[in-house]
Scaffold this active site. Structure first.
Site, short mmCIF file in Angstrom:
data_model
loop_
_atom_site.label_atom_id
_atom_site.label_comp_id
_atom_site.label_asym_id
_atom_site.label_seq_id
_atom_site.Cartn_x
_atom_site.Cartn_y
_atom_site.Cartn_z
CE LYS A 18 -4.51 0.20 0.68
NZ LYS A 18 -5.39 -0.50 -0.26
CB THR A 63 -3.00 -3.48 -0.68
OG1 THR A 63 -4.29 -3.09 -1.14
CG2 THR A 63 -2.27 -4.26 -1.74
CG HIS A 258 20.55 29.11 -13.23
ND1 HIS A 258 21.83 28.81 -12.80
CD2 HIS A 258 20.20 28.07 -14.04
CE1 HIS A 258 22.23 27.67 -13.33
NE2 HIS A 258 21.26 27.20 -14.08
O1 LIG Z 1 28.40 25.77 -9.82
C1 LIG Z 1 28.18 25.62 -11.02
N1 LIG Z 1 28.47 24.43 -11.63
C2 LIG Z 1 28.27 24.19 -12.96
O2 LIG Z 1 28.56 23.07 -13.47
C3 LIG Z 1 27.70 25.25 -13.71
N2 LIG Z 1 27.35 25.36 -15.02
C4 LIG Z 1 26.84 26.62 -15.18
O3 LIG Z 1 26.36 27.06 -16.27
N3 LIG Z 1 26.86 27.31 -14.01
C5 LIG Z 1 27.41 26.47 -13.07
N4 LIG Z 1 27.64 26.63 -11.75
#
Ligand SMILES: O=c1[nH]c(=O)c2[nH]c(=O)[nH]c2[nH]1
Length: 300
Positions: A18, A63, A258
């Site tokens: 389950k 189950t 990012h």
């Molecule tokens: O810390 C990072 N590692 C990466 O492999 C990577 N690649 C990237 O475009 N920016 C970063 N920053």
């Protein structure tokens, strides 16, 4: 857990159970209450080949029964317990109760209910939901093999400086500028594996989390410079193995989330480590496992 049954010239690998049985448990310690909310998934490996090949259910543990057993054990746990201990007891309960069950996998996730503090006083029975989840897995077999892993997911961390990325491959497709000044953000998932049972799973979990955080950020005053997510990940895993002898391996998944600099020179906006465009995707995908050398090979 993964061996199959022979069916003619094929092999059938099967298990049933389950998934996502939700249970909350409250323990009354005087006027102070402890509470946990778990989602428990159980998978049994059992001698039930005939159910698949003949429609013979005589060896099947339903189950629904598996789900009920989670609540029965939760009721029986009269003392505050960890997910790792609960998962171990649950696996043993299935192995001891049903002769046809040869292996059990239990996956558990704990929702981050945290005790509320009001005027610096921990509330007796008030909780609020935090962010990261705690995870555990128990694998156990009839012949006494037993493996416990624990982990954390959705641990979102961000630092506004002390991060850079330089010296990487540059070719005709490379646009990324080198930098020694950027934001670093991640939503971390980690799984670590125990070779020995620690004194207290809850305390060990808190200790690992603390090691992950303090290595990611560095000291409160000044922090620590990260030359890449890869290097920070490695140092985090290394520190866990250094400081927690009961742990034999650490997996870390650290997406590089990012925050893009906002630059609009035509209208006079120049980025000065101040205005960013936050993004979810695409994100860098960085993961690794660090394990002690010469580990005995697992039979699970
Ligand atoms: O810390 C990072 N590692 C990466 O492999 C990577 N690649 C990237 O475009 N920016 C970063 N920053």
């Amino acid at each position: 857990m993964a061996t199959g049954d022979s069916v003619g010239d094929c092999e059938l690998e099967h298990q049933h159970g389950k998934a996502r049985v939700r249970v909350a448990r409250v323990w009354h310690e005087g006027s102070s209450h402890v509470m946990v909310e778990w989602s428990v998934s159980v998978s049994l490996r059992s001698k039930t080949l005939a159910a698949y090949t003949e429609g013979d259910n005589s060896a099947i543990v339903a189950t629904d029964t598996i789900k009920n057993t989670v609540y029965v054990l939760a009721k029986r746990c009269s003392e505050t317990t960890s997910m790792e201990e609960f998962g171990t007891q649950l696996a043993e309960l299935f192995l001891n109760t049903y002769s046809q069950v040869t292996g059990v996998r239990v996956n558990l996730t704990q929702r981050p209910w945290e005790r509320v503090s009001l005027d610096n006083t921990p509330h007796e029975h008030g909780f609020k939901l935090g962010s990261e989840n705690r995870t555990a897995q128990v694998l156990a077999t009839k012949d006494g093999n037993h493996k416990v892993t624990a982990g954390i997911s959705d641990l979102s961390l961000l630092k506004t400086t002390k991060s850079g990325f330089e010296g990487f491959v540059r070719d005709k497709n490379t646009l990324l500028p080198e930098t020694r000044e950027r934001m670093m953000a991640s939503s971390i998932r980690s799984v670590w594996s125990y070779s020995k049972t620690p004194l207290d799973y809850n305390e060990t979990h808190a200790k690992v989390k603390n090691i992950l955080l303090s290595t990611f950020f560095g000291p409160s005053r000044g922090g620590v410079y990260s030359p890449s997510v890869q290097n920070t990940l490695y140092l985090m895993a290394k520190e866990v193995l250094l400081r927690v002898p009961e742990i034999e391996s650490v997996y870390l998944n650290m997406p590089n989330i990012h925050f893009l600099p906002v630059n609009m020179p035509s209208i006079g906006i120049q980025f000065k480590d101040d205005v960013y465009l936050p993004t979810d995707e695409p994100h860098g995908s960085i993961e690794a496992t660090l394990q002690r050398k010469n580990l005995p090979t697992s039979k699970l």
